[in-house]
Design an enzyme around this catalytic site. Structure first.
Site, PDB file in Angstrom:
ATOM      1  N   SER A 128     134.302  41.046  80.212  1.00 41.40           N
ATOM      2  CA  SER A 128     135.630  41.028  80.822  1.00 41.40           C
ATOM      3  C   SER A 128     136.533  42.155  80.347  1.00 41.40           C
ATOM      4  CB  SER A 128     136.301  39.684  80.551  1.00 41.40           C
ATOM      5  OG  SER A 128     136.341  39.409  79.154  1.00 41.40           O
TER       6      SER A 128
ATOM      7  N   HIS B 134     143.446  38.949  76.964  1.00 43.43           N
ATOM      8  CA  HIS B 134     142.815  40.130  77.558  1.00 43.43           C
ATOM      9  C   HIS B 134     143.873  41.223  77.744  1.00 43.43           C
ATOM     10  CE1 HIS B 134     139.561  37.320  78.602  1.00 43.43           C
ATOM     11  NE2 HIS B 134     138.798  38.395  78.695  1.00 43.43           N
TER      12      HIS B 134
END
Length: 265
Positions: free
Chosen positions: A41, A246
């Protein structure tokens, strides 16, 4: 030498010089860049929005691989990084790599070591429970992950023997003693950061063993972690939950892309 002879000689010199210049120009022309972006990711760009039709892989138009490809003269670009990928998934992604591939980027290892679960456990458990869970993940990173990374790197080198391969790591999540007044304790934050340190150390070691370039993302994000006083390039707990912890779009551009540019130009 007659005038006619001198003219012929002058024309000959110009012709030879032009040929030589053309040869030098042709020699200076860079080889075509065939770029394949692999990984999890952090490479697909989860958290950076603009995922297009990439489905659960969540490949962002703002992710560093796409940004690098857009800003360089690439002959081909395959973006196959995918959210949630572990080392075995990256082995499968390597089907996009072959002998014509000249440039590869990859990030992997965090999901193998279970750091997504670490964040959940640290959110729900006590300080001691969080520290214990992080230590389990660090032990896995030191003992089991090296062999898995070796498998990935060997596969890539075998499939693309002429490619430059750049391995990108992960940032620390937190600025300890920063400006956050709620959320996880500094004890938990420090433990999580120590997990990022272990991942970086293990990944750097295995990349070096295979002759690959490792890009340490910890310095790149320094001053931009969660709880930092400056602009934060990482999401804290957010919605949708999958984007939590993230990089933001600026984290991809100013953090990851800038760090990649520092080793590729």
């Amino acid at each position: 030498m007659t005038v006619r002879a001198r003219r012929f000689f002058s024309v000959l010199v110009v012709f030879i010089t032009a040929l030589a210049g053309g040869a030098l120009t042709a020699a200076a022309t860079p080889a075509a860049v065939n770029y394949v972006a692999l990984g999890d990711s952090y490479s697909s760009g989860v958290g950076a929005k603009d995922y297009g039709d990439s489905g659960n892989c969540m490949r962002s138009a703002n992710a560093y691989p796409q940004l690098w490809a857009d800003s360089h003269d690439v002959a081909s670009f395959e973006f196959v990084a995918c959210s949630g990928a572990v080392t075995s998934d990256v082995i499968n992604q390597a089907a996009a790599v072959d002998s014509s591939t000249t440039f590869i980027t990859v990030s992997v290892g965090g999901n193998d070591a279970g750091f997504a679960d670490v964040m959940t456990d640290c959110t729900l458990s006590s300080n001691s429970g969080c520290v214990s869970r992080v230590e389990e993940a660090k032990d896995f990173a030191r003992t089991t992950l090296p062999g898995r990374l070796d498998n990935v790197y060997s596969t890539l080198k075998n499939r693309a023997p002429n490619a430059e391969i750049v391995v990108l790591g992960y940032p620390r999540f937190y600025k300890i003693g920063g400006s956050c007044n709620v959320g996880l304790s500094d004890t938990k934050r420090a433990a999580i950061n120590s997990g990022a340190d272990t991942l970086a150390e293990v990944t750097a070691e295995r990349a070096a063993a295979h002759g690959l370039t490792f890009v340490d993302m910890r310095p790149a994000f320094e001053g931009h972690e969660i709880c930092a006083d400056g602009e934060r390039w990482l999401h804290s707990l957010t919605w949708p939950v999958v984007e939590s912890y993230h990089p933001t779009a600026n984290g991809q551009r100013l953090g990851y892309l800038a760090a990649l540019e520092s080793v590729t130009g």
